[in-house]
Design a protein around this motif. Structure first.
Motif, PDB file in Angstrom:
ATOM      1  N   ARG A  51       0.753   4.684  -8.446  1.00 63.04           N
ATOM      2  CA  ARG A  51       0.861   3.390  -9.120  1.00 63.04           C
ATOM      3  C   ARG A  51       1.993   3.532 -10.134  1.00 63.04           C
ATOM      4  O   ARG A  51       1.887   4.306 -11.089  1.00 63.04           O
ATOM      5  CB  ARG A  51      -0.447   3.001  -9.815  1.00 63.04           C
ATOM      6  CG  ARG A  51      -0.412   1.583 -10.401  1.00 63.04           C
ATOM      7  CD  ARG A  51      -1.761   1.166 -10.940  1.00 63.04           C
ATOM      8  NE  ARG A  51      -2.791   1.173  -9.918  1.00 63.04           N
ATOM      9  CZ  ARG A  51      -2.992   0.206  -9.032  1.00 63.04           C
ATOM     10  NH1 ARG A  51      -2.196  -0.856  -9.020  1.00 63.04           N
ATOM     11  NH2 ARG A  51      -3.967   0.298  -8.141  1.00 63.04           N
ATOM     12  N   ARG A  71       2.241  -0.093  -5.036  1.00 63.11           N
ATOM     13  CA  ARG A  71       1.426  -0.629  -6.137  1.00 63.11           C
ATOM     14  C   ARG A  71       2.113  -0.330  -7.460  1.00 63.11           C
ATOM     15  O   ARG A  71       2.954   0.582  -7.555  1.00 63.11           O
ATOM     16  CB  ARG A  71       0.020  -0.030  -6.119  1.00 63.11           C
ATOM     17  CG  ARG A  71      -0.003   1.489  -6.176  1.00 63.11           C
ATOM     18  CD  ARG A  71      -1.420   2.036  -6.139  1.00 63.11           C
ATOM     19  NE  ARG A  71      -2.052   1.800  -4.866  1.00 63.11           N
ATOM     20  CZ  ARG A  71      -1.948   2.609  -3.810  1.00 63.11           C
ATOM     21  NH1 ARG A  71      -1.189   3.713  -3.895  1.00 63.11           N
ATOM     22  NH2 ARG A  71      -2.565   2.348  -2.692  1.00 63.11           N
ATOM     23  N   CYS A  72       1.737  -1.095  -8.480  1.00 63.27           N
ATOM     24  CA  CYS A  72       2.355  -0.899  -9.785  1.00 63.27           C
ATOM     25  C   CYS A  72       1.439  -1.431 -10.879  1.00 63.27           C
ATOM     26  O   CYS A  72       0.444  -2.109 -10.613  1.00 63.27           O
ATOM     27  CB  CYS A  72       3.718  -1.606  -9.859  1.00 63.27           C
ATOM     28  SG  CYS A  72       3.583  -3.406 -10.005  1.00 63.27           S
ATOM     29  N   ALA A 170      -4.168  -5.723 -11.410  1.00 59.49           N
ATOM     30  CA  ALA A 170      -3.559  -5.163 -10.204  1.00 59.49           C
ATOM     31  C   ALA A 170      -2.940  -6.267  -9.344  1.00 59.49           C
ATOM     32  O   ALA A 170      -1.833  -6.115  -8.809  1.00 59.49           O
ATOM     33  CB  ALA A 170      -4.594  -4.380  -9.402  1.00 59.49           C
ATOM     34  N   SER A 173       0.183  -7.758 -11.041  1.00 55.84           N
ATOM     35  CA  SER A 173       1.292  -6.808 -10.922  1.00 55.84           C
ATOM     36  C   SER A 173       1.843  -6.789  -9.503  1.00 55.84           C
ATOM     37  O   SER A 173       3.061  -6.724  -9.302  1.00 55.84           O
ATOM     38  CB  SER A 173       0.826  -5.412 -11.338  1.00 55.84           C
ATOM     39  OG  SER A 173       0.444  -5.370 -12.696  1.00 55.84           O
ATOM     40  N   ALA A 174       0.959  -6.850  -8.506  1.00 59.52           N
ATOM     41  CA  ALA A 174       1.419  -6.930  -7.119  1.00 59.52           C
ATOM     42  C   ALA A 174       2.214  -8.202  -6.886  1.00 59.52           C
ATOM     43  O   ALA A 174       3.187  -8.215  -6.117  1.00 59.52           O
ATOM     44  CB  ALA A 174       0.225  -6.863  -6.166  1.00 59.52           C
ATOM     45  N   LEU A 177       5.755  -7.526  -7.742  1.00 60.26           N
ATOM     46  CA  LEU A 177       6.452  -6.850  -6.645  1.00 60.26           C
ATOM     47  C   LEU A 177       6.876  -7.851  -5.572  1.00 60.26           C
ATOM     48  O   LEU A 177       8.022  -7.861  -5.106  1.00 60.26           O
ATOM     49  CB  LEU A 177       5.540  -5.798  -6.012  1.00 60.26           C
ATOM     50  CG  LEU A 177       5.138  -4.576  -6.845  1.00 60.26           C
ATOM     51  CD1 LEU A 177       4.068  -3.772  -6.105  1.00 60.26           C
ATOM     52  CD2 LEU A 177       6.340  -3.700  -7.140  1.00 60.26           C
ATOM     53  N   ALA A 489      -1.752  -9.976  -2.572  1.00 61.86           N
ATOM     54  CA  ALA A 489      -1.721  -8.522  -2.688  1.00 61.86           C
ATOM     55  C   ALA A 489      -2.254  -7.868  -1.419  1.00 61.86           C
ATOM     56  O   ALA A 489      -1.676  -6.902  -0.904  1.00 61.86           O
ATOM     57  CB  ALA A 489      -2.531  -8.074  -3.901  1.00 61.86           C
ATOM     58  N   ARG A 492       0.231  -8.489   1.538  1.00 54.83           N
ATOM     59  CA  ARG A 492       1.414  -7.629   1.401  1.00 54.83           C
ATOM     60  C   ARG A 492       1.099  -6.211   1.876  1.00 54.83           C
ATOM     61  O   ARG A 492       1.889  -5.587   2.591  1.00 54.83           O
ATOM     62  CB  ARG A 492       1.863  -7.619  -0.065  1.00 54.83           C
ATOM     63  CG  ARG A 492       3.069  -6.724  -0.350  1.00 54.83           C
ATOM     64  CD  ARG A 492       3.438  -6.790  -1.833  1.00 54.83           C
ATOM     65  NE  ARG A 492       4.585  -5.944  -2.093  1.00 54.83           N
ATOM     66  CZ  ARG A 492       4.519  -4.672  -2.429  1.00 54.83           C
ATOM     67  NH1 ARG A 492       3.330  -4.080  -2.546  1.00 54.83           N
ATOM     68  NH2 ARG A 492       5.618  -3.970  -2.641  1.00 54.83           N
ATOM     69  N   ARG A 493      -0.054  -5.696   1.481  1.00 55.10           N
ATOM     70  CA  ARG A 493      -0.439  -4.346   1.901  1.00 55.10           C
ATOM     71  C   ARG A 493      -0.653  -4.279   3.407  1.00 55.10           C
ATOM     72  O   ARG A 493      -0.233  -3.310   4.072  1.00 55.10           O
ATOM     73  CB  ARG A 493      -1.732  -3.948   1.179  1.00 55.10           C
ATOM     74  CG  ARG A 493      -2.140  -2.495   1.397  1.00 55.10           C
ATOM     75  CD  ARG A 493      -3.542  -2.219   0.890  1.00 55.10           C
ATOM     76  NE  ARG A 493      -4.552  -2.797   1.767  1.00 55.10           N
ATOM     77  CZ  ARG A 493      -5.349  -3.792   1.418  1.00 55.10           C
ATOM     78  NH1 ARG A 493      -5.257  -4.367   0.222  1.00 55.10           N
ATOM     79  NH2 ARG A 493      -6.245  -4.256   2.276  1.00 55.10           N
TER      80      ARG A 493
END
Length: 564
Positions: A51, A71-72, A170, A173-174, A177, A489, A492-493
């Motif tokens: 992360r 992730r970030c 989370a 933050s995603a 991205l 999120a 995207r994953r």
């Protein structure tokens, strides 16, 4: 739990520093400098999938693309979420502001959000958007602010509220991205089709910059003649009202709904003029030159740009593309667009939030309003929709009273949920979304108006009721934004399993409850299945074991306009 790495790019160069972190945000070792940050980050990403912790996606992630991070933890997006919880809603959110609060220093104001600048030289001399004081080390600030944010998150409420808030951080933050990636990848845009549409609607492109297109000039002349021939500016609200009044037509505004009830031929002309003028100003040839280049429309998205958590855009009008211009959004040869939107999202969110078993049954599958009508409104879908939307938005006028009474009898938990939120707002309180996003507090003017005995009469009552309508809808709209963020999120994953090269399916557009994925045609059905799976995963993340389903209406098309 994924390992963590702090990341700080060099301010004027391709390098930067990385530092491994413990779960509580404390450093696990000294910083490492990389002369080329992109390859160094890509190597750590491939080996450890950590992360990443950084100040903001636009300054730390966007320059790394096409390197993709899984992730970030975005400090700038997390800070306002925490400030809202702590009663500091609206305070500056930059890294420098968070650093200053941590160190007891004067807090710098956030810089105005700047429009994108294509001038690379201008970028070299752009102001430091981190807002750190002179001499402060960016990496040290990132590490310290991140550790403090983790401490503040750990202090939130009970275990359930804290767990939900971590999901919010989370997902937000995603979103950062994804916003950077969509701005880089762009939405497929055929400028030749855009030109054709503009020419059909407005006439040939003016040869003189700033000149009015032919069809607008013709409509302005027709409008003038229909109102007696006296010259006036059709773009001037005051002059238009005066021109109508001179012909015996009293208008309070030039809104389309009012014009449609006038019955004067000039009204239809004005409606058409306003529509075409808006198209020319917002998405005309000047817009095309600024935003649609190289076969792509590349807007700049603002994650959490609306108080409810919905996204906004900075220039380009990304979230307000007129339906007719969707004909210019065409997939590349051999590719398709998978267009999906959540059916009746906000009513389903209300059912899941409130735990109302009756409304949950109506929201289980298919058309919620049809099910609601069959249960409570003798099959009248229009009344069911009007009543439920009125309950969510606080409408009380007209014939809605009996509809609301029916809803209170049949769905007491759902109605109780929104009415409790409204009462909280009327009393000056705050409400939160399902995952913990906090609404703005009342302003000082609102407090003066509603609390001072000498003014707390009719005006104070109106202000209190207006805030109640806001908080009533906030809990629904913000929770819908929570679900949409979790959907993004997760999707995207899931799309990452198809690869990371230029031929991968990728998200290219997002608007409240709608997503567009640009994909090789042979993967379109698989992408549609991943969207449905991501929607259900988002339901579980946000609402737990709720029986309410969030079905996605999905279409695989070559052109965006063909999706609906």
């Amino acid at each position: 739990m994924a390992p963590r790495y702090a990341l700080a790019p060099d301010p004027h160069g391709p390098g930067g520093r990385l530092q491994p972190l413990a779960d509580d945000g404390t450093p696990l070792g000294p910083p490492e400098h990389a002369a080329l940050l992109g390859p160094a980050v890509a190597a750590v990403e491939a080996a450890e999938r950590p992360r990443w912790v950084y100040a903001a996606a636009d300054s730390a992630y966007a320059p790394l693309l096409p390197v993709r991070l899984a992730r970030c933890h975005d400090l700038r997006l997390t800070e306002p979420l925490l400030l809202g919880h702590e009663g500091g809603w609206g305070e500056p959110r930059s890294l420098g502001a968070a650093w200053a609060r941590l160190r007891g220093l004067p807090v710098p104001a956030d810089l105005p959000e700047a429009a994108p600048d294509d001038d690379e030289q201008a970028g070299l001399f752009a102001p430091d958007r981190l807002q750190l004081p002179p001499g402060a080390d960016p990496l040290e600030a990132v590490v310290a602010v991140h550790a403090e944010q983790l401490r503040r998150i750990a202090a939130i409420g009970d275990d359930a509220a804290r767990a939900r808030f971590r999901v919010l951080v989370a997902a937000e933050s995603a979103g950062g991205l994804l916003a950077a990636e969509m701005a880089r990848d762009g939405l497929p845009w055929r400028t030749d089709l855009h030109d054709l549409l503009l020419t059909e609607l407005l006439g040939p492109r003016p040869q003189i910059p700033g000149a009015q297109p032919r069809r607008l000039a013709e409509l302005a002349d027709e409008l003038q003649q229909a109102l007696g021939g006296r010259p006036f500016n059709p773009d001037s609200h005051t002059q238009v009202l005066r021109a109508f009044a001179d012909r015996g037509v009293q208008l309070s505004s030039t809104r389309s709904w009012e014009l449609r009830g006038v019955g004067h031929p000039a009204a239809d002309l004005l409606i058409r003029y306003k529509e075409l003028s808006r198209l020319h100003a917002a998405h005309g040839w000047a817009w095309q030159a600024a935003w649609a280049r190289g076969g792509r429309f590349r807007p700049e998205y603002v994650v959490g740009g609306v108080v409810s958590g919905r996204w906004a855009s900075r220039g380009g009008g990304a979230l307000q593309i007129p339906r007719i211009l969707r004909r210019a959004v065409v997939a590349d040869p051999g590719w398709s667009l998978v267009v999906a939107d959540a059916a009746q999202l906000e009513p389903r969110v209300l059912a899941a939030l409130s735990g109302d078993t009756g409304l949950a049954r109506s929201a289980a599958e298919g058309d919620l309003y049809e099910a609601l009508a069959a249960t409570a409104f003798h099959g009248d879908r229009a009344k069911a929709k009007l009543g439920l939307l009125g309950a969510m938005y606080g409408q009380t006028g007209g014939d809605i009273g009996p509809l609301l009474a029916t809803l209170r009898r049949r769905y007491p938990a759902a109605m109780g949920h929104v009415e409790a939120a409204a009462r909280t707002g009327e009393d000056g309180g705050i409400v939160r979304s399902r995952l913990g996003r906090t609404c703005p507090p009342p302003s000082a003017d609102w407090l003066d108006l509603t609390e001072a005995p000498e003014t707390a009469g009719e005006a104070g009552g109106r202000s209190a009721r207006a805030r109640g309508r806001f908080t009533r809808n906030f809990v629904i709209q913000a929770s819908a934004a929570d679900w949409a963020l979790a959907l993004l999120a997760g999707l995207r994953r899931r799309l990452a399993v198809f690869g990371s090269g230029a031929d991968r399916p990728h998200l290219v557009f997002f608007q409240h409850d709608e997503v567009l994925v640009h994909t090789p045609t042979d993967l379109a059905d698989a992408v549609a299945a991943e969207i449905a799976a991501a929607a259900d995963e988002a339901r579980t993340l946000v609402f737990g074991d709720s029986p309410v389903r969030f079905p996605m209406s999905t279409a695989v098309v070559d052109c965006y306009a063909d999706a609906k």
